[in-house]
Design an enzyme around this catalytic site. Structure first.
Site, PDB file in Angstrom:
ATOM      1  N   GLY A  74       0.836  -1.197   0.000  1.00  0.00           N
ATOM      2  CA  GLY A  74       0.000   0.000   0.000  1.00  0.00           C
ATOM      3  C   GLY A  74       0.872   1.249   0.000  1.00  0.00           C
ATOM      4  O   GLY A  74       0.573   2.237  -0.678  1.00  0.00           O
ATOM      5  N   ASN A 152      -7.157   4.789   9.217  1.00  0.00           N
ATOM      6  CA  ASN A 152      -6.679   3.523   9.788  1.00  0.00           C
ATOM      7  C   ASN A 152      -6.793   3.465  11.306  1.00  0.00           C
ATOM      8  O   ASN A 152      -6.815   2.384  11.877  1.00  0.00           O
ATOM      9  CB  ASN A 152      -5.236   3.252   9.363  1.00  0.00           C
ATOM     10  CG  ASN A 152      -4.338   4.447   9.523  1.00  0.00           C
ATOM     11  OD1 ASN A 152      -4.649   5.534   9.024  1.00  0.00           O
ATOM     12  ND2 ASN A 152      -3.240   4.284  10.223  1.00  0.00           N
ATOM     13  N   GLN A 180      -7.505   0.716   3.989  1.00  0.00           N
ATOM     14  CA  GLN A 180      -8.303   0.193   5.106  1.00  0.00           C
ATOM     15  C   GLN A 180      -9.734  -0.125   4.714  1.00  0.00           C
ATOM     16  O   GLN A 180     -10.390  -0.949   5.346  1.00  0.00           O
ATOM     17  CB  GLN A 180      -8.312   1.198   6.273  1.00  0.00           C
ATOM     18  CG  GLN A 180      -6.986   1.334   6.986  1.00  0.00           C
ATOM     19  CD  GLN A 180      -6.636   0.126   7.855  1.00  0.00           C
ATOM     20  OE1 GLN A 180      -7.507  -0.639   8.282  1.00  0.00           O
ATOM     21  NE2 GLN A 180      -5.346  -0.055   8.114  1.00  0.00           N
ATOM     22  N   ALA A 201      -2.856  -5.989   0.043  1.00  0.00           N
ATOM     23  CA  ALA A 201      -3.512  -7.298   0.236  1.00  0.00           C
ATOM     24  C   ALA A 201      -3.556  -7.754   1.697  1.00  0.00           C
ATOM     25  O   ALA A 201      -4.484  -8.439   2.106  1.00  0.00           O
ATOM     26  CB  ALA A 201      -2.797  -8.357  -0.606  1.00  0.00           C
ATOM     27  N   HIS A 202      -2.553  -7.360   2.498  1.00  0.00           N
ATOM     28  CA  HIS A 202      -2.499  -7.931   3.857  1.00  0.00           C
ATOM     29  C   HIS A 202      -3.550  -7.346   4.794  1.00  0.00           C
ATOM     30  O   HIS A 202      -3.698  -7.799   5.929  1.00  0.00           O
ATOM     31  CB  HIS A 202      -1.091  -7.816   4.450  1.00  0.00           C
ATOM     32  CG  HIS A 202      -0.665  -6.458   4.908  1.00  0.00           C
ATOM     33  ND1 HIS A 202      -0.722  -6.085   6.225  1.00  0.00           N
ATOM     34  CD2 HIS A 202      -0.158  -5.398   4.251  1.00  0.00           C
ATOM     35  CE1 HIS A 202      -0.255  -4.838   6.351  1.00  0.00           C
ATOM     36  NE2 HIS A 202       0.089  -4.407   5.167  1.00  0.00           N
ATOM     37  N   THR A 238      10.685  -8.290 -11.731  1.00  0.00           N
ATOM     38  CA  THR A 238       9.992  -9.563 -11.950  1.00  0.00           C
ATOM     39  C   THR A 238       8.829  -9.671 -10.970  1.00  0.00           C
ATOM     40  O   THR A 238       8.971  -9.330  -9.796  1.00  0.00           O
ATOM     41  CB  THR A 238      10.992 -10.727 -11.755  1.00  0.00           C
ATOM     42  OG1 THR A 238      12.055 -10.531 -12.692  1.00  0.00           O
ATOM     43  CG2 THR A 238      10.332 -12.075 -11.994  1.00  0.00           C
ATOM     44  N   CYS A 326       2.440   1.224  12.013  1.00  0.00           N
ATOM     45  CA  CYS A 326       3.625   1.847  11.417  1.00  0.00           C
ATOM     46  C   CYS A 326       4.236   2.878  12.348  1.00  0.00           C
ATOM     47  O   CYS A 326       5.373   3.294  12.172  1.00  0.00           O
ATOM     48  CB  CYS A 326       3.264   2.512  10.103  1.00  0.00           C
ATOM     49  SG  CYS A 326       2.542   1.339   8.986  1.00  0.00           S
TER      50      CYS A 326
END
Ligand code: PLP
Length: 383
Positions: A74, A152, A180, A201-202, A238, A326
């Protein structure tokens, strides 16, 4: 084994077994580079898996697959939108709010070193930005407005559709950080009419270290990572195939379960709050309970130090948070709660509970018993 009641789903969520199962082949047997799809069937299979994930990601936010750019997080999606526009434009002014995630705040601040200027608008006591303040902040050289979809820490949902319209009326790009909100409430890029939207995604039971950015017009940004031709040359490197496949599966599951999950989370959260209010005095909710994410509760407990409570809860396997993950190592009070008008003391007596789809009523009862008794004990000790 010690019981674990995880009520910190805004920090991160556990990976669903179905998501892990989908990812597993891409760590070993299906290891091909999707960019080799013209040369081998192994490469073609990887490419198909990449595009399947892109389709699921697009479908979740009602976008076209061509507008989905896979990123590493994100944070990277926010950087890509903000710095991507800034570097393409070369100069200008950016508007954002005081309670954005650091992925936005620090990115905008960093651009000051490159000659860009910014305005951080306030939030009101209920936790919402004032659209009039945003309008007043618009200048001739404003290039971007970035306002998060939902906060958040306090979960308040911002009027981003109106802000997007205001931005476009003035010929300005609009970005929203939906890290969020996505997969928890309806996120529809056609309705929002945003130019950029960030996802990770998490935050919805997918893997860590993978996200995506919705980009309406790929010509509106400069790449941040130069190199190969991946992601239309906008994000070289990649592809992280297990991560992207996991993200796609998490998007598919979230889309199928959205309405049901929302109701379950609201019920758990409201039951949790009401039981606390019935059993303990001196509790205030930070931020409005209306227009709030279903999974979020942030409360202030008079006379309680949040570190002491969280440590006490941790001894019983109950995990919640004092601020955003964070900023967990910061000694300064949460910038979100300060922007909301709380004193540093009030901020340090605040705890964020964020519920997840795997939480059960039984877990909530267990957590409530422990928390109620800990708060009473801590207050007695304080005298
Ligand atoms: N934006 C918001 C609102 C968040 O809550 C977070 C993570 O907590 C991020 C951005 C950063 O996402 P990531 O952890 O994927 O870098």
């Amino acid at each position: 084994m010690k019981k674990l009641v995880y009520l910190d789903n805004a920090a991160t969520t556990p990976l669903l077994t179905e998501v892990l199962d989908e990812m597993m082949p891409y760590f070993k047997d299906s290891f091909a580079n999707p960019m080799t799809y013209m040369q081998s069937s192994l490469g073609l299979d990887a490419f198909k898996a990449l595009e399947k994930a892109r389709n699921h990601a697009a479908s979740l936010i009602n976008a076209k697959p061509d507008n989905i750019l896979f990123t590493g997080s994100g944070t990277e999606s926010d950087n890509m939108a903000i710095k991507g526009v800034a570097f393409k434009k070369g100069k200008g002014h950016i508007i954002t709010s005081k309670f954005e995630h650091h992925a936005v705040l620090h990115t905008v601040q960093a651009l000051q070193r490159h000659g860009f200027s910014f305005t951080f608008v306030d939030i009101d006591k209920s936790g919402f930005v004032d659209i009039n303040q945003i309008e007043d902040a618009i200048r001739d050289d404003t290039i971007l407005i970035s306002i998060m979809h939902a906060n958040n820490e306090i979960g308040t949902i911002q009027p981003i559709e109106e802000i997007s319209r205001l931005a476009h009326k003035n010929g300005i790009f609009f970005h929203t950080d939906a890290v969020q909100s996505c997969a928890h409430i309806d996120v529809d890029v056609e309705k929002i009419e945003c130019d950029f939207l960030s996802i990770s995604a998490h935050k919805f039971n997918g893997p860590k270290g993978v996200g995506f950015l919705y980009i309406k017009d790929k010509d509106s940004v400069y790449p941040l990572i130069d190199g190969g031709a991946q992601e239309w040359g906008l994000r070289a490197a990649t592809h992280n195939m297990p991560g992207i496949v996991g993200l796609g599966k998490a998007c598919e599951i979230a889309q199928n379960n959205l309405g049901f999950q929302k109701e379950k989370l609201i019920n758990l959260r409201d039951y949790f709050l009401n039981t606390l209010l019935q059993n303990i005095d001196g509790i205030n909710v930070n931020g409005s309970m209306h227009n709030r994410l279903p999974q979020n509760l942030n409360i202030r407990l008079d006379g309680i130090n949040n570190d002491a409570l969280l440590l006490g809860m941790n001894r019983y396997g109950i995990i919640a948070a004092g601020g955003s993950a964070c900023a967990a190592t910061d000694t300064v009070p949460s910038h979100v709660l300060i922007a909301l008008g709380l004193t540093p003391e009030e901020a340090s007596s605040s705890v964020r509970f964020s519920f997840g789809i795997e939480n059960t009523q039984e877990e909530i009862e267990y957590a409530l018993d422990i928390i109620i008794s800990l708060v009473k004990k801590l207050r007695l000790l304080r005298g």
